[in-house]
Design a protein around this motif. Structure first.
Motif, PDB file in Angstrom:
ATOM      1  N   ILE A   1      -0.088  -6.922   0.581  1.00  0.00           N
ATOM      2  CA  ILE A   1      -0.961  -7.197  -0.571  1.00  0.00           C
ATOM      3  C   ILE A   1      -1.406  -5.895  -1.231  1.00  0.00           C
ATOM      4  CG2 ILE A   1      -3.125  -8.276  -1.308  1.00  0.00           C
ATOM      5  CD1 ILE A   1      -2.832 -10.061   1.269  1.00  0.00           C
ATOM      6  N   TRP A   2      -1.782  -4.916  -0.436  1.00  0.00           N
ATOM      7  CA  TRP A   2      -2.247  -3.632  -0.948  1.00  0.00           C
ATOM      8  C   TRP A   2      -1.117  -2.901  -1.677  1.00  0.00           C
ATOM      9  CZ3 TRP A   2      -5.132  -0.596  -3.265  1.00  0.00           C
ATOM     10  CH2 TRP A   2      -5.248   0.772  -3.045  1.00  0.00           C
ATOM     11  N   ARG A   3       0.095  -2.955  -1.122  1.00  0.00           N
ATOM     12  CA  ARG A   3       1.233  -2.279  -1.750  1.00  0.00           C
ATOM     13  C   ARG A   3       1.516  -2.867  -3.137  1.00  0.00           C
ATOM     14  NH1 ARG A   3       4.819  -3.742   1.662  1.00  0.00           N
ATOM     15  NH2 ARG A   3       4.104  -2.232   3.196  1.00  0.00           N
ATOM     16  N   TRP A   4       1.531  -4.200  -3.233  1.00  0.00           N
ATOM     17  CA  TRP A   4       1.800  -4.824  -4.533  1.00  0.00           C
ATOM     18  C   TRP A   4       0.687  -4.467  -5.533  1.00  0.00           C
ATOM     19  CZ3 TRP A   4      -0.516  -7.888  -8.107  1.00  0.00           C
ATOM     20  CH2 TRP A   4       0.300  -8.411  -9.116  1.00  0.00           C
ATOM     21  N   THR A   5      -0.545  -4.472  -5.068  1.00  0.00           N
ATOM     22  CA  THR A   5      -1.687  -4.170  -5.937  1.00  0.00           C
ATOM     23  C   THR A   5      -1.577  -2.757  -6.500  1.00  0.00           C
ATOM     24  OG1 THR A   5      -3.055  -5.663  -4.603  1.00  0.00           O
ATOM     25  CG2 THR A   5      -4.201  -4.120  -6.043  1.00  0.00           C
ATOM     26  N   GLN A   6      -1.241  -1.802  -5.650  1.00  0.00           N
ATOM     27  CA  GLN A   6      -1.091  -0.423  -6.114  1.00  0.00           C
ATOM     28  C   GLN A   6       0.054  -0.289  -7.111  1.00  0.00           C
ATOM     29  OE1 GLN A   6      -1.774   2.913  -3.063  1.00  0.00           O
ATOM     30  NE2 GLN A   6      -1.013   1.227  -1.809  1.00  0.00           N
TER      31      GLN A   6
END
Length: 330
Positions: free
Chosen positions: A74-79
């Motif tokens: 989730i964090w990777r996609w958000t960044q």
């Protein structure tokens, strides 16, 4: 005597373990319904768009369920898709079917706050400084671009652009995420976070409109310090403002700021509680609370007898998210 204490202790441990297991089951259901393979959380009630609110909510759920694989996804996609390189915050909305998925370059401070808060919790849980550094960078950007002094208060604007109208500012009280602000204060030792908490609570104490004595989803703060429901939105205590008592309860379970919500909801049987109320006309919604709205009501009213946390196949993203957040707050 010792035997009785031992039995009681074992019962408490068993209850905690069972609650964790049930919460884990709900998290698995939530992921199945709303988490895409690439890490994007879809808002099924809003044409499957994504926004920083959903990304931040899910990151926090992942941390609390010790699910690092989902958190990182989730964090990777958000960044990769929402990070604004100009100010260190995040574009608030993503439409996957639009020619330009990010049409509005503004941020939403509730989403930014939850992303930073989840990163802080992740850094502490998994002992990873990279999460902590990312959280610190976001909180610094929030203070730089969204926090102002206005009308005698320190406030966080809902976004960097469009909410300061010179003679007044528009605020969204459901963006006052007090438990996150407290954790930011504990980490940074900056007085700005304590100012936001103290002034946010003072403002909530003034946001008691109409017969229900509740805040509107959007509220205007004027230069002389008075507050009114914002004219740009319906004057309702509704789907945004439902998060106000959630975050107050999460921060201070016995807060006197919860009393107006208890008084309003206490006028109705649980299943007959209106989904919203207009705080200017006092007209209630023609339909009743259900799903996540009821989960927040139950949390605030101290009703713990509604069974295990379940995310149903019919539930939309926001209802399910409110259920999960109420579970975390509980």
């Amino acid at each position: 005597m010792w035997q009785r204490c031992k039995v009681l202790m074992m019962a408490v441990i068993a209850l905690v373990i069972s609650q964790q297991a049930l919460a884990g089951q709900a998290w698995e259901s939530y992921k199945t319904r709303f988490l895409m393979a690439d890490g994007r959380i879809i808002d099924t009630g809003n044409n499957s768009i994504s926004h920083t609110e959903g990304q931040g909510f899910a990151m926090m759920m992942a941390v609390r369920n010790n699910d690092r694989a989902s958190f990182d996804k989730i964090w990777r996609w958000t960044q990769q898709n929402l990070k604004n390189p100009d100010n260190g915050l995040f574009y608030w909305r993503y439409n996957p079917v639009a020619a330009q998925p990010v049409a509005d370059k503004n941020n939403a401070t509730d989403g930014d706050t939850f992303i930073a808060w989840a990163l802080l919790k992740a850094g502490d849980l998994w002992h990873d400084d990279s999460y902590l550094k990312a959280s610190d960078a976001i909180t610094r950007a929030l203070v730089e671009h969204n926090v102002i002094n206005f009308g005698g208060y320190r406030v966080m604007l809902p976004g960097a652009k469009g909410f300061n109208l010179n003679s007044y500012v528009n605020l969204n009280p459901s963006y006052f995420v007090f438990p996150a602000w407290q954790d930011f204060a504990n980490r940074s030792h900056l007085t700005v976070w304590r100012d936001l908490i103290n002034d946010g609570q003072k403002l909530l104490g003034k946001m008691r409109f109409g017969n229900p004595q509740l805040p509107a989803d959007w509220v205007s703060l004027y230069a002389d310090g008075h507050v009114v429901p914002a004219k740009e939105w319906p004057a309702r205590f509704s789907y945004d403002a439902i998060r106000v008592p959630l975050y107050v309860k999460w921060f201070t379970p016995a807060s006197p700021l919860l009393e107006p919500y208890k008084a309003w909801w206490g006028r109705f049987a649980r299943a007959q509680t209106p989904a919203w109320v207009n705080v200017t006309t006092n007209d209630p919604a023609p339909y009743m609370m259900e799903g996540g709205l009821l989960a927040v009501r139950d949390l605030v009213m101290g009703d713990n007898a509604q069974g295990e946390l379940q995310i149903t196949q019919q539930e939309d993203y926001y209802s399910a998210s409110l259920k999960m957040l109420a579970g975390l707050a509980r």
